[in-house]
Write a protein that holds these residues in place. Structure first.
Motif, short mmCIF file in Angstrom:
data_model
loop_
_atom_site.label_atom_id
_atom_site.label_comp_id
_atom_site.label_asym_id
_atom_site.label_seq_id
_atom_site.Cartn_x
_atom_site.Cartn_y
_atom_site.Cartn_z
N ARG A 11 56.33 -0.12 13.24
CA ARG A 11 55.80 0.08 14.58
C ARG A 11 56.22 -1.02 15.53
N PHE A 12 56.12 -2.28 15.08
CA PHE A 12 56.50 -3.41 15.93
C PHE A 12 58.01 -3.48 16.06
N PHE A 13 58.73 -3.35 14.95
CA PHE A 13 60.18 -3.53 14.94
C PHE A 13 60.86 -2.52 15.86
N PHE A 14 60.50 -1.26 15.74
CA PHE A 14 61.16 -0.23 16.55
C PHE A 14 60.59 -0.16 17.96
N GLY A 15 59.29 -0.36 18.10
CA GLY A 15 58.69 -0.25 19.43
C GLY A 15 58.92 -1.44 20.32
N ALA A 16 58.90 -2.65 19.75
CA ALA A 16 58.99 -3.86 20.57
C ALA A 16 60.38 -4.48 20.57
N LEU A 17 61.22 -4.14 19.57
CA LEU A 17 62.53 -4.78 19.48
C LEU A 17 63.68 -3.79 19.64
N ILE A 31 58.33 -7.55 24.35
CA ILE A 31 59.09 -6.68 25.25
C ILE A 31 59.42 -7.39 26.55
N VAL A 32 58.42 -8.02 27.16
CA VAL A 32 58.63 -8.70 28.44
C VAL A 32 59.65 -9.83 28.29
N LEU A 33 59.50 -10.65 27.26
CA LEU A 33 60.41 -11.77 27.06
C LEU A 33 61.83 -11.28 26.79
N PHE A 34 61.96 -10.23 25.99
CA PHE A 34 63.29 -9.70 25.70
C PHE A 34 63.95 -9.12 26.94
N VAL A 35 63.21 -8.33 27.70
CA VAL A 35 63.79 -7.69 28.90
C VAL A 35 64.24 -8.74 29.91
N LEU A 36 63.42 -9.76 30.14
CA LEU A 36 63.80 -10.79 31.10
C LEU A 36 65.02 -11.57 30.63
N THR A 37 65.01 -11.99 29.37
CA THR A 37 66.08 -12.84 28.85
C THR A 37 67.37 -12.06 28.67
N ALA A 38 67.29 -10.91 28.00
CA ALA A 38 68.49 -10.10 27.79
C ALA A 38 68.96 -9.45 29.07
N GLY A 39 68.05 -9.23 30.02
CA GLY A 39 68.45 -8.66 31.30
C GLY A 39 69.37 -9.58 32.07
N VAL A 40 69.17 -10.88 31.93
CA VAL A 40 70.05 -11.85 32.57
C VAL A 40 71.36 -11.97 31.80
N THR A 41 71.28 -12.18 30.49
CA THR A 41 72.46 -12.26 29.62
C THR A 41 72.11 -11.62 28.29
N LEU A 42 72.79 -10.54 27.97
CA LEU A 42 72.41 -9.74 26.82
C LEU A 42 72.44 -10.53 25.52
N SER A 43 73.42 -11.41 25.36
CA SER A 43 73.51 -12.17 24.11
C SER A 43 72.31 -13.07 23.91
N CYS A 85 72.25 -20.93 34.89
CA CYS A 85 71.06 -21.67 35.28
C CYS A 85 69.82 -20.77 35.27
N LEU A 86 70.02 -19.47 35.36
CA LEU A 86 68.90 -18.54 35.25
C LEU A 86 68.54 -18.30 33.78
N SER A 87 69.53 -18.36 32.90
CA SER A 87 69.26 -18.22 31.47
C SER A 87 68.52 -19.43 30.92
N LEU A 88 68.83 -20.60 31.46
CA LEU A 88 68.30 -21.85 30.90
C LEU A 88 66.78 -21.89 30.83
N PRO A 89 66.04 -21.59 31.91
CA PRO A 89 64.57 -21.64 31.79
C PRO A 89 64.02 -20.57 30.87
N LEU A 90 64.68 -19.41 30.80
CA LEU A 90 64.20 -18.36 29.92
C LEU A 90 64.34 -18.76 28.45
N LEU A 91 65.44 -19.41 28.12
CA LEU A 91 65.62 -19.90 26.75
C LEU A 91 64.67 -21.05 26.44
N SER A 92 64.50 -21.95 27.41
CA SER A 92 63.57 -23.05 27.24
C SER A 92 62.15 -22.53 27.04
N LEU A 93 61.78 -21.51 27.81
CA LEU A 93 60.45 -20.90 27.69
C LEU A 93 60.28 -20.23 26.32
N THR A 94 61.33 -19.55 25.87
CA THR A 94 61.27 -18.88 24.57
C THR A 94 61.00 -19.88 23.45
#
Length: 436
Positions: A227-233, A194-206, A165-174
């Motif tokens: 620069r974007f690929f390595f720094g942000a992803l 970065i923020v979206l990835f950390v929040l979403t993957a922090g709850v469930t990595l997949s 249920c914590l993953s659900l709003p993060l995926l919906s927001l994405t």
């Protein structure tokens, strides 16, 4: 203009009635959970927790969050949920303060409020995605949002104290933010990614893979600039994995490099019929609960494959799938639909092809079921049919109108059926007396 952070959480005037309609069942489900188990959590002991575990049978969902909030510790699989315990830590502090103030443990209340808020915003952002990204009318967006909430595993997900249920709003927001960016021709900035990835993957990595897919499709070639690929992803992903490995090594001093992989591979299996799993669980139990072994757990007696009691339930499943496929075909030229199919494809690859958690794949519905109502939305975008109706005779135009009307009628029937069916089953199950 792309929605601001404040506007994401602020209700618009035309969303107030929708909010009420959504909150009533969400609060009711949490009230039933509180009614069933509150006597065991008022003054929790080892004995009351054991009795709770004997009575908590919710399709394989785990009540780990209750335990972590009660006595904060790293209770989650760190490699799969690397930051979840840290996210839950403030709830443990809040629960301790409220419990001291009120003289009774408030863990169910604290977790219940978080689940209600999480589920509410997941549904709200789904509605907004249907309205402002897919572009359906207000009533049709209501209908598809209610359809999603009526899915069996979604109704269960929003009331159990698990991480889904914590993953659900993060995926919906994405999906919502990505859809707006695609529509407006804008891109994710590095800090947004970065923020979206950390929040979403922090709850469930997949689920971090969903963010990577969303960024790749939204930003296009720009996502793969070094620069974007390595720094942000790449860098945030590596740091997330390193944090998980570090926490695990602190808990277990003797850990070989192959141990984490081996521990995750134990959740895969290849001795189950993929066709049966697809029909009865991935597309079956996820959308309609089976009456036999209702909410049973495969670890405590439920067979992996359970058949429906009524043949009509297979018909309902087929109708939902066909409507989604038809919608995907109508919206096949939309980049947002490419993202939806990428999300679905990733989950099929992970759970059906590789067999990860295949014996309880239905509880993963929160990770992919958003794709269904969003894909159906293209069917209700009547302007997308105009290219097929231009220059046609009146009789042909009437047939198109009749086909569209039949689709809406099918959705109304499905929503009514799913809400009545699952509402009755969940009420009966959550009001059943506790066993000693």
């Amino acid at each position: 203009m792309l929605t601001t952070l404040r506007s994401l959480f602020t209700l618009r005037r035309d969303e107030r009635w929708l909010a009420l309609v959504l909150l009533v069942p969400l609060v009711a489900l949490q009230a039933l959970m509180l009614y069933k188990f509150s006597c065991l959590f008022a003054h929790p002991t080892d004995a009351s927790w054991m009795q709770f575990m004997r009575n908590f049978r919710m399709s394989g969902f785990d009540p780990t969050t209750y335990a972590v909030v009660l006595h904060w510790y790293q209770g989650y699989d760190i490699l799969r949920h690397p930051l979840l315990a840290l996210f839950v830590w403030p709830l443990s502090i809040l629960n301790a303060g409220l419990s001291a103030l009120m003289g009774t443990n408030c863990v169910q209340l604290v977790v219940g409020v978080v689940l209600i808020v999480s589920a509410f915003y997941a549904l709200l952002w789904l509605w907004r995605t249907l309205r402002f990204v897919v572009g359906v009318g207000r009533c049709m967006a209501w209908l598809l949002t209610l359809l999603f909430m009526g899915f069996g595993m979604i109704a269960v997900t929003v009331c159990v104290p698990d991480h889904f249920c914590l993953s659900l709003p993060l995926l919906s927001l994405t999906l919502y933010v990505s859809g707006l960016k695609l529509k407006q021709g804008t891109r994710y900035s590095a800090w947004q990614a970065i923020v979206l990835f950390v929040l979403t993957a922090g709850v469930t990595l997949s689920n971090g893979i969903v963010v990577l897919l969303a960024i790749a499709i939204t930003n296009g070639r720009a996502a793969f600039r070094p620069r974007f690929f390595f720094g942000a992803l790449v860098l945030p992903a590596c740091l997330m994995l390193a944090a998980g490995m570090g926490q695990r090594m602190m808990q277990q001093r003797k850990v070989s490099l192959s141990a984490p992989v081996a521990q995750q591979m134990k959740w895969t299996r290849h001795d189950v019929s993929r066709a049966d799993v697809l029909i009865e669980n991935f597309l079956g139990e996820s959308l309609q609960l089976h009456r036999r072994h209702i909410l049973g757990d495969v670890l405590s007696g439920r067979p992996i494959i359970v058949r429906y009691s009524w043949a009509a339930q297979y018909v309902a499943e087929a109708v939902i799938v066909l409507l989604a496929l038809a919608g995907a075909w109508v919206g096949r030229r939309q980049r947002f639909q490419w993202l939806l199919m990428a999300v679905l494809g990733f989950n099929v690859l992970l759970h059906i092809v590789l067999g990860f958690a295949i014996d309880e794949v239905h509880i993963m519905a929160a990770h992919w079921a958003l794709v269904l109502p969003l894909s159906m939305g293209w069917l209700l975008r009547f302007d997308l049919w105009q290219g097929s109706t231009e220059g046609r005779c009146p009789a042909t135009l009437w047939r198109f109108k009749a086909l569209q009307g039949a689709g809406v009628l099918l959705l109304v029937v499905l929503v009514a059926y799913l809400w009545m069916y699952h509402g009755t089953l969940l009420y009966r199950y959550l009001t059943w007396p506790l066993v000693a």
